[in-house]
Scaffold this active site. Sequence first.
Site, PDB file in Angstrom:
ATOM      1  CG  HIS A 119      -1.881   0.985   1.432  1.00 30.54           C
ATOM      2  ND1 HIS A 119      -1.604   2.277   1.808  1.00 30.54           N
ATOM      3  CD2 HIS A 119      -3.224   0.917   1.290  1.00 30.54           C
ATOM      4  CE1 HIS A 119      -2.740   2.956   1.883  1.00 30.54           C
ATOM      5  NE2 HIS A 119      -3.741   2.162   1.567  1.00 30.54           N
ATOM      6  CG  ASP A 196       0.630  -2.319   6.066  1.00 28.37           C
ATOM      7  OD1 ASP A 196      -0.176  -2.332   7.036  1.00 28.37           O
ATOM      8  OD2 ASP A 196       0.388  -1.734   5.004  1.00 28.37           O
ATOM      9  CD  GLN A 199      -6.652  -4.465   3.930  1.00 28.03           C
ATOM     10  OE1 GLN A 199      -7.593  -5.219   4.198  1.00 28.03           O
ATOM     11  NE2 GLN A 199      -6.843  -3.187   3.664  1.00 28.03           N
ATOM     12  CE  LYS A 222      -6.895  -0.092   6.167  1.00 23.76           C
ATOM     13  NZ  LYS A 222      -7.699   0.542   5.145  1.00 23.76           N
ATOM     14  CB  CYS A 363      -3.696   3.444  -1.420  1.00 21.00           C
ATOM     15  SG  CYS A 363      -4.856   4.734  -1.056  1.00 21.00           S
TER      16      CYS A 363
END
Lengths: 407, 144
Positions: A119, A196, A199, A222, A363
Amino acid sequence: MSEQDFLRDFPLLNNKVNDIAYLDNGATTQKPESVIQAICGYYGGCNANPHRGAYALSVKATDIYENARGKTAGFIKAKDPAEIIFTKNATEALNLVAYAYGLANVEQGDEIVLTISEHHSNLVPWQFVARTKGATLKYIYLEEDGNLSQEDIATKITDRTKIVAVTQVSNVLGLKNDVQDIVKKAHSVGAVAVVDGSQSVAHMQVDVQALGADFFAFSGHKMLSPMGIGVLYGRYEILDHMQPFLFGGDMIEYVDEQETSYAEVPARFEAGTQNVGGAAGLTAAIDYLEKIGFERIEAIEKDLVDYALPRLREMPFIELYGCDSKIDNKTGIITFNVKDVHPHDVASILDSQGVAVRAGHHCAQPLMKYLGQNATCRASFYLYNTREDVDRWLDALSKVRRVMHLE
Amino acid sequence: MNELEAIYTEVITEHSRCQENKHPLQCATCCQKGHNPSCGDEITLELQVEEGRVKDAAFTGAGCAISQASTDIMIDLMRGKTVEEARSLTDKFMAMLKREVTDEVELEDLEEALALKNISNMPARVKCAALAWRTLKEALGRAD
């Protein structure tokens, strides 16, 4: 408890006014009643500036805030609550690493290794560090099936690598990366690994110690929490040697006219008044998720993907991305296009039928270019989605080409 | 769905697939890029402006049906117009999107671009329709 029961916990979804199949959970999730109540409860009964006042209310606010830190540490299996730094989102967390670790430790001629599926928030900060310090960015590209190239992992992480930045799950392809293996490789050359988790953290059990991650970033919004609260996990030994990212109140020990000594970790990285209401919401979200359990959440998402994919494959006008992984690592994200129709038009046509999907570059422009697409549509599931949502989505999809006068 | 059909009319979908104005312009005097960063739509508009008149125009790029149709229609409309006329039509089109001008008689000289009037009912897509015209305005700002 069936999925319908989860739906009942979410006021935005559980009403006739919105009447929506919300399939944009990769962008942000809806919030359960318990999270909304936690935020209201904080502002309605406990609001004061934490770490400051010598009165009971401020102590209460401090407890709520620090309790959230402990809760978050347990949630991702960190060794020590001091390793949890609250930020406003994953983007700020990753910028903190780029500024406070990257600029201080990357030198001219060094290399930073990223994956092409990052991202922008785990990509643009590293471009900035590389440009500022005269370092080189190198990318791990993909195999045919959308998974990271094993050859690139083996050859691109070298003695010159100082940082390896990798997402645990691609927000476009929805494929889970073998982060543990990449971290091992990074450590073998003396690099740090920045993961990261935006997600992944709401969809699977994360264990930062088992992953070996040096840094792990995610956003609260999220994972059922309010917007404006995010988390950076950092290994204590590394955080302890880092300079602050932002300067100001609450991150100091002593301040003289010319000199300041900084507070210990994690306060050193939390300048200014923090988002205590957001932290209260985050605590309630973690409680909610832990009550359901990730085994259940993963099963719900897998059922929806397994239900949707064969039906999508039967539609000759649908193109799918990241849906042919050779290994069992697909999460609840399905990225697709309708032949000859631009994703924005698809999203508008689905919206008119009460189906919310994301359209655009997500993104992740370098990944889009790599895939040879200007844009795509993405449906992303969460625990409150049902097979009826999928039916509604597929039914709406079958009408897209007709609306565009293509059939 | 009715709202949708008022937007994805045949005029719009046909213009969105029309390739006649979609090519590099040999004798361009001015080239302007336009971009909607949030959705990734981008066009490059090329103009041939001579003696205060838009003699020819063309574009390249990629985007949704609305942005592509809007660009195609705009180029058809602008060809042969004076720079002054082009500016005033652009302002009128933007005013139509913002519902500042709604009277169809007043909007008549927008010709086929009138087909984009209903976009004002879809706030999420207004920027798609506006892209070409915004780009033209910037290009004309430099054309004098």
